[in-house]
Design an enzyme around this catalytic site. Sequence first.
Site, short mmCIF file in Angstrom:
data_model
loop_
_atom_site.label_atom_id
_atom_site.label_comp_id
_atom_site.label_asym_id
_atom_site.label_seq_id
_atom_site.Cartn_x
_atom_site.Cartn_y
_atom_site.Cartn_z
N GLU A 288 52.87 -47.44 -17.01
CA GLU A 288 52.74 -46.54 -15.70
C GLU A 288 53.48 -47.08 -14.59
OE1 GLU A 288 50.59 -43.70 -14.84
OE2 GLU A 288 52.17 -43.72 -13.40
N ASP A 292 56.66 -45.37 -12.65
CA ASP A 292 56.85 -45.24 -11.34
C ASP A 292 57.94 -45.29 -10.53
OD1 ASP A 292 54.41 -43.72 -11.53
OD2 ASP A 292 53.07 -45.43 -10.99
N SER A 563 51.37 -38.40 -14.18
CA SER A 563 51.94 -39.64 -13.80
C SER A 563 53.23 -39.94 -13.28
CB SER A 563 51.63 -40.87 -14.81
OG SER A 563 50.40 -41.19 -15.00
N ASP A 604 58.33 -21.25 -8.26
CA ASP A 604 57.29 -20.75 -9.06
C ASP A 604 57.29 -20.87 -10.44
OD1 ASP A 604 54.80 -19.49 -9.47
OD2 ASP A 604 55.29 -17.31 -8.45
N ILE A 605 56.06 -21.53 -11.11
CA ILE A 605 55.99 -21.38 -12.50
C ILE A 605 55.22 -20.65 -13.06
CG2 ILE A 605 55.49 -23.21 -14.44
CD1 ILE A 605 57.80 -24.51 -12.88
N GLY A 623 52.98 -16.80 -7.93
CA GLY A 623 52.13 -17.46 -6.82
C GLY A 623 51.45 -18.68 -7.41
N ASP A 625 48.71 -21.01 -8.99
CA ASP A 625 47.82 -21.07 -10.12
C ASP A 625 47.01 -22.44 -10.26
OD1 ASP A 625 49.44 -22.54 -12.16
OD2 ASP A 625 50.99 -20.68 -11.51
#
Length: 646
Positions: A288, A292, A563, A604-605, A623, A625
């Site tokens: 992690e 990062d 993550s 937008d996905i 839009g 979701d």
Amino acid sequence: MRLFSTLCSLALAASSLALPTSDHVVHERRTTTPARWQKTRRVTGTEHVLVRIGLTQSNLENAYEYLMNVSDSVSPNYGKFWTADEVANTFAPSNETVAAVRNWLVGAGVAESRLAQTKNQGWIVFGASAKEAESLLHTKYYHYTDKISGTKAIAAEEYRVPQHVQQHIDFVKPGVLLPLTSKGPSAKHTSKSRPLGKTSVNASSLATCDEVITPACVAALYKIPHASANVSANNSLGIFEEGDYYAQEDLNLFFRNFTPYIPQGTHPKPAFIDGAEAPVNTSDAGAESDLDFQLAYPIVYPQTITLYQTDDLNYASGEIETDGFFNTFLDAVDGSYCTYCAYGECGDSPTLDPVYPDNYTDGYKGQLMCGVYKPTNVVSVSYGGQEYDLPAYYQQRQCNEFLKLGLQGTSILFASGDDGVAGPPGDDSDNGCLGNGTIFSPAFPNSCPYVTNVGATKLYPNHTIADGESAVVDPIGHPYSIAFSSGGGFSNIYPIPDYQASAVAEYFTKHNPPYPYYEGNASFGQNGGIYNRLGRGYPDVAANGDNIAEFNAGEFILEGGTSASTPIFSSIINRIIERRIAVGKGPLGFLNPVLYRHPGALNDITNGSNPGCGTEGFYTAPGWDPVSGLGTPNFPKLLDVFLNLP
Ligand SMILES: *[C@@H]1O[C@H](CO)[C@@H](O)[C@H](O)[C@H]1NC(C)=O
Ligand SMILES: *[C@@H]1O[C@H](CO)[C@@H](O)[C@H](O)[C@H]1NC(C)=O
Ligand SMILES: *[C@@H]1O[C@H](CO)[C@@H](O)[C@H](O)[C@H]1NC(C)=O
Ligand SMILES: *[C@@H]1O[C@H](CO)[C@@H](O)[C@H](O)[C@H]1NC(C)=O
Ligand SMILES: *[C@@H]1O[C@H](CO)[C@@H](O)[C@H](O)[C@H]1NC(C)=O
Ligand SMILES: *[C@@H]1O[C@H](CO)[C@@H](O)[C@H](O)[C@H]1NC(C)=O
Ligand SMILES: *[C@@H]1O[C@H](CO)[C@@H](O)[C@H](O)[C@H]1NC(C)=O
Ligand SMILES: *[C@@H]1O[C@H](CO)[C@@H](O)[C@H](O)[C@H]1NC(C)=O
Ligand SMILES: *[C@@H]1O[C@H](CO)[C@@H](O)[C@H](O)[C@H]1NC(C)=O
Ligand SMILES: *[C@@H]1O[C@H](CO)[C@@H](O)[C@H](O)[C@H]1NC(C)=O
Ligand SMILES: *[C@@H]1O[C@H](CO)[C@@H](O)[C@H](O)[C@H]1NC(C)=O
């Protein structure tokens, strides 16, 4: 916001049950006692109790409005953030409240010199014999034992206070509440990885972004320009870590292979909390932390990164199990939080949070760190659990604190979770779902309306950057050993905040999910409902979180998870603030009100869903979701929106 009125209505409801004994009225009465808590015996009169009176805070009912006042772009006060003192003073109990409670106690024979008040004025404390406390509060105290953990506590079934001071008292301890206990271990978002062997990835090519996401792919996906060589001394990017540690050798390997312009040895500035330390030797490096920093540095460098590494090894490693999360970080960046009373808790929970000094072997022997670091403008957090893991009031007290940090200009971003509409398998139930394993499990602290949640997207094989991304859905074994889908859904604790209301309504109107639902947690699971139609929806936004190039423990691997999405989005916000500072403007604070007003600044996905609990989960749609939120960042458009704000 109904969020803040819960306790008031509890107190009012209780007072209507008052018996006409003197001028005392019932302030709180326990209706049910959790089965694990066994009442053992009456407290004897000479036993010592520490009486803590939580005073009602001022202005909490206005808190949402205050936050919008400085974070909504239509407000003339946009960006006029508060100082920490302004925040503490605004919510501190009024002088009238303090005086009323002190006068009552002194009048009842408790010498003034015995009364202590915390620095943030949140509560009044005094030691008393049980007999004296019982007579002040017209109550009877009992000893209780938690049959599971063996924890002991003193509590009453009800207690009374004089009618004229009731409005000034939030709650009294010992009171009706038994100590917080959690329902299960709170999970952290563990990223998923698969080994690749030696890297043969061309660091500057965009032709293989569907196989490996490199810094060049991230920059191209979100149109991030090169960073300016001149950065502000006041804009270090904050990254939170707990129980997972970076290794310098991994960062060096990454810089050498992918971003040679970042010097070897570049490392985060330490803001270590309660005995935490970093880095570790390469063989102990955490996936992690390495991830990062390897995502954030390429975007923000030469800006620095501040590492909030939290808790001593006993707690951070889980050697001493604690189910709470995140409070010791909040204490360290806001000293008043250490003693902040809300929802029946003053300060950290001794049964859920780490206790310092830690008297166990090699524990941190210092005092709990309170207000030792100024929070950075942006804090990226790739950790969390499920709402179900922790009592609602523990979460609400913490959520208020996120609001207060937003008031002071800090943007906090959380990873939305990696299990779609479920929690991690094995957490709370075999499949991570609630009820009989069919009800969706919202994530903590993601459902707090005052944080920004980041879901995960991916580029499917043979798709180019120009083709666009989809929500992450990775079944078991493809490519990781465990399944992964972007965390999302609706809270069982918090109602839909205003800034999100029209986006959520549009989703339900135009893209109604094919599942039965319940309305409010009071009707949890009723009529076969599997999600709360009235809850705060998350995530808010998304970014790539699949097939990410990483060096970890000396190996080149591919990593996935929200993550990864979170430090990407956080770094972009940091870069936008950098540009604002350069033109004499300030940080951005709570991001959501502006983001929801400008969905066009995000990509937008519309492909994919977030499976879990035996369903395909929610579906992405044009839009907002509850899979990909408003979408992934478009740097130039977001910059344009935020640069044009005051
Ligand atoms: C918004 O903040 C300004 C000061 O910055 C204050 O004068 C005004 O009353 C606030 N409005 C609300 C609705 O809180
Ligand atoms: C409340 O009391 C404090 C300290 O006693 C004092 O400094 C402050 O001015 C008072 N505030 C008001 C509004 O009276
Ligand atoms: C890597 O990709 C870049 C950009 O497509 C290209 O110019 C370069 O020749 C490639 N390098 C190698 C070693 O293939
Ligand atoms: C960097 O920015 C500061 C403040 O904006 C300015 O005073 C300084 O001249 C700049 N330095 C360079 C090398 O551009
Ligand atoms: C950083 O902030 C402090 C106080 O907030 C201010 O005095 C200082 O000028 C700032 N420095 C830069 C480089 O902007
Ligand atoms: C790293 O390894 C060295 C040599 O084995 C050892 O002395 C040192 O304690 C280790 N450091 C950590 C943080 O584990
Ligand atoms: C640490 O303190 C707790 C309570 O204060 C006590 O129960 C425990 O035995 C102590 N442990 C050690 C190792 O001293
Ligand atoms: C779980 O299933 C059992 C057996 O079918 C049923 O009796 C019970 O009511 C169910 N509980 C919930 C919360 O749906
Ligand atoms: C990607 O394209 C290559 C070459 O056209 C083809 O061999 C491969 O099967 C495709 N992969 C997928 C997952 O469609
Ligand atoms: C929601 O209701 C269920 C069933 O009553 C309960 O187990 C759960 O604790 C509630 N959750 C919250 C956040 O209140
Ligand atoms: C849409 O998602 C599906 C998997 O759910 C994937 O197979 C397909 O390639 C995606 N389409 C695009 C255009 O990315």
